[in-house]
Enzyme design. Structure first.
Site, mmCIF file in Angstrom:
data_model
loop_
_atom_site.group_PDB
_atom_site.id
_atom_site.type_symbol
_atom_site.label_atom_id
_atom_site.label_comp_id
_atom_site.label_asym_id
_atom_site.label_seq_id
_atom_site.Cartn_x
_atom_site.Cartn_y
_atom_site.Cartn_z
ATOM 1 N N LYS A 153 0.581 -1.290 -0.197
ATOM 2 C CA LYS A 153 0.163 0.436 -0.340
ATOM 3 C C LYS A 153 1.362 1.596 0.389
ATOM 4 O O LYS A 153 0.879 2.436 -0.705
ATOM 5 C CB LYS A 153 -0.809 -0.168 1.269
ATOM 6 C CG LYS A 153 -1.924 -1.112 1.732
ATOM 7 C CD LYS A 153 -2.810 -1.105 2.464
ATOM 8 C CE LYS A 153 -4.177 -2.179 2.527
ATOM 9 N NZ LYS A 153 -4.359 -2.500 3.593
ATOM 10 N N GLN A 207 -4.305 -1.041 9.660
ATOM 11 C CA GLN A 207 -4.641 -2.245 8.745
ATOM 12 C C GLN A 207 -4.932 -3.384 9.936
ATOM 13 O O GLN A 207 -4.976 -3.741 11.932
ATOM 14 C CB GLN A 207 -2.865 -2.898 8.385
ATOM 15 C CG GLN A 207 -3.259 -4.784 8.110
ATOM 16 C CD GLN A 207 -3.935 -4.725 6.559
ATOM 17 O OE1 GLN A 207 -3.843 -3.533 6.322
ATOM 18 N NE2 GLN A 207 -4.207 -5.943 5.909
ATOM 19 N N ASP A 242 -11.047 3.480 4.712
ATOM 20 C CA ASP A 242 -11.707 2.520 4.601
ATOM 21 C C ASP A 242 -12.783 1.484 4.466
ATOM 22 O O ASP A 242 -13.874 0.705 4.148
ATOM 23 C CB ASP A 242 -11.414 1.333 5.895
ATOM 24 C CG ASP A 242 -9.614 -0.027 5.539
ATOM 25 O OD1 ASP A 242 -9.733 0.453 4.587
ATOM 26 O OD2 ASP A 242 -9.527 -0.211 6.625
#
Ligand code: GUN
Length: 301
Positions: free
Chosen positions: A54, A98, A121
């Site tokens: 990422k 994460q 997200d």
């Protein structure tokens, strides 16, 4: 009929190229550089690989990118303080923590602590609510369903799914539920199926658009697919592959690909289908956040 293979890698590259171009334009016009912070707690090797890729993709896009690799014993209070600092940092437009987090940390508390306008997200209740009420243009949509939707639009050549039936197999908050909401917003007639659904094969056979997001290797058999359907396989499952040699493994989806590809109209492979779209949409969401902060219209895909 042999299905057209939907090349997720190619579409993801196209999305990233658009993000790069729009990032350069945003910089030139407003001086704003999109910024993303990725936070990982602990040393799970698979998560570390994701997080590093990422960060690398963000740099490729021309973003400011910060990665925080925190030790497994980081306290919940310290992690919340990190999130608060990133919420307040004007150079950061997107924050991703994460998952999964170590067991001593309340995952939901951390996710809900992220400022909704930086929640790239799309897991914060505010963004879930916006998606559920159709306010999609101002929401952040979770990256995997958002990427799946781009693939569906491009495979079918339209974003208007009026008259089409869609079956989403799987009801997770990260994929199944947001996927169903996106399909509904695009005018499809949507059913969410799950482990308690009766006669799943018959239900799947009604689907013009079949999305599999259950995490069970090759569970959806070829003869569950309606002839000509668009099949989106979100599953990424590693299974033993003794045919490749002792101890070898391979990746398969939730759909038994070979059989389904004989019947479907279009289908995503695993790997190389939905997978590459997830990071691409994370970049798209981060750019959208920076565009909103600067009062500029973000690109569409
Ligand atoms: N872990 C696995 N997938 C994801 C994701 O999409 N976002 C976050 N934050 N963690 C994940």
């Amino acid at each position: 009929m042999t299905a057209r293979v939907i090349d997720g890698k190619e579409v993801a590259e196209d999305v990233v190229a658009t993000v790069k171009q729009a990032t350069a334009e945003l910089k030139a016009k407003t001086g704003t550089v999109p910024g993303i912070a990725v936070v990982i707690v602990g040393e799970d090797p698979a998560s570390q690989v994701y997080v590093r890729s990422k960060g690398k993709k963000a740099s490729d896009c021309g973003f400011h990118s910060e990665t925080f690799e925190l030790p497994a014993e980081t306290s919940e209070a310290d992690l919340l303080a990190r999130v608060e600092a990133l919420n307040a940092d004007p150079a950061i437009h997107g924050i991703l923590v994460q998952l999964p987090l170590p067991r001593h940390i309340d995952e939901d508390k951390v996710v809900q602590a992220i400022a909704p306008e930086k929640d790239v997200d799309g897991f914060h209740y505010i963004n879930v609510g916006k998606l559920g009420t159709g306010a999609i243009a101002e929401a952040f949509v979770p990256c995997t369903p958002a990427g799946s939707m781009v693939l569906i639009r491009r495979a079918l050549g339209t974003g208007d799914l009026s008259g089409l039936t869609a079956v989403v197999v799987g009801r997770s908050n990260i994929v199944g539920k947001p996927m169903a909401n996106l399909l509904l917003a695009a005018n499809a007639t949507v059913t969410i199926a799950h482990s308690r659904t009766r006669d799943l094969p018959a239900l799947c056979r009604t689907a013009d658009i079949l999305v599999a997001a259950v995490g069970r290797p090759e569970m959806i058999a070829g003869d569950w697919v309606k002839p000509g359907a668009c099949v989106i396989d979100v599953g990424i499952n590693r299974i033993d592959a003794p045919e490749k040699g002792e101890g070898k493994t391979r990746l398969v989806g939730d759909v038994a690909y070979a059989g389904a590809a004989e019947i479907a109209g279009s289908i995503t492979p695993v790997p190389g289908g939905v997978g590459p779209m997830t990071i691409a949409m994370l970049m798209a969401n981060t750019l959208a956040s920076a565009c909103r902060a600067a009062g500029v219209e973000p690109p569409s895909y």
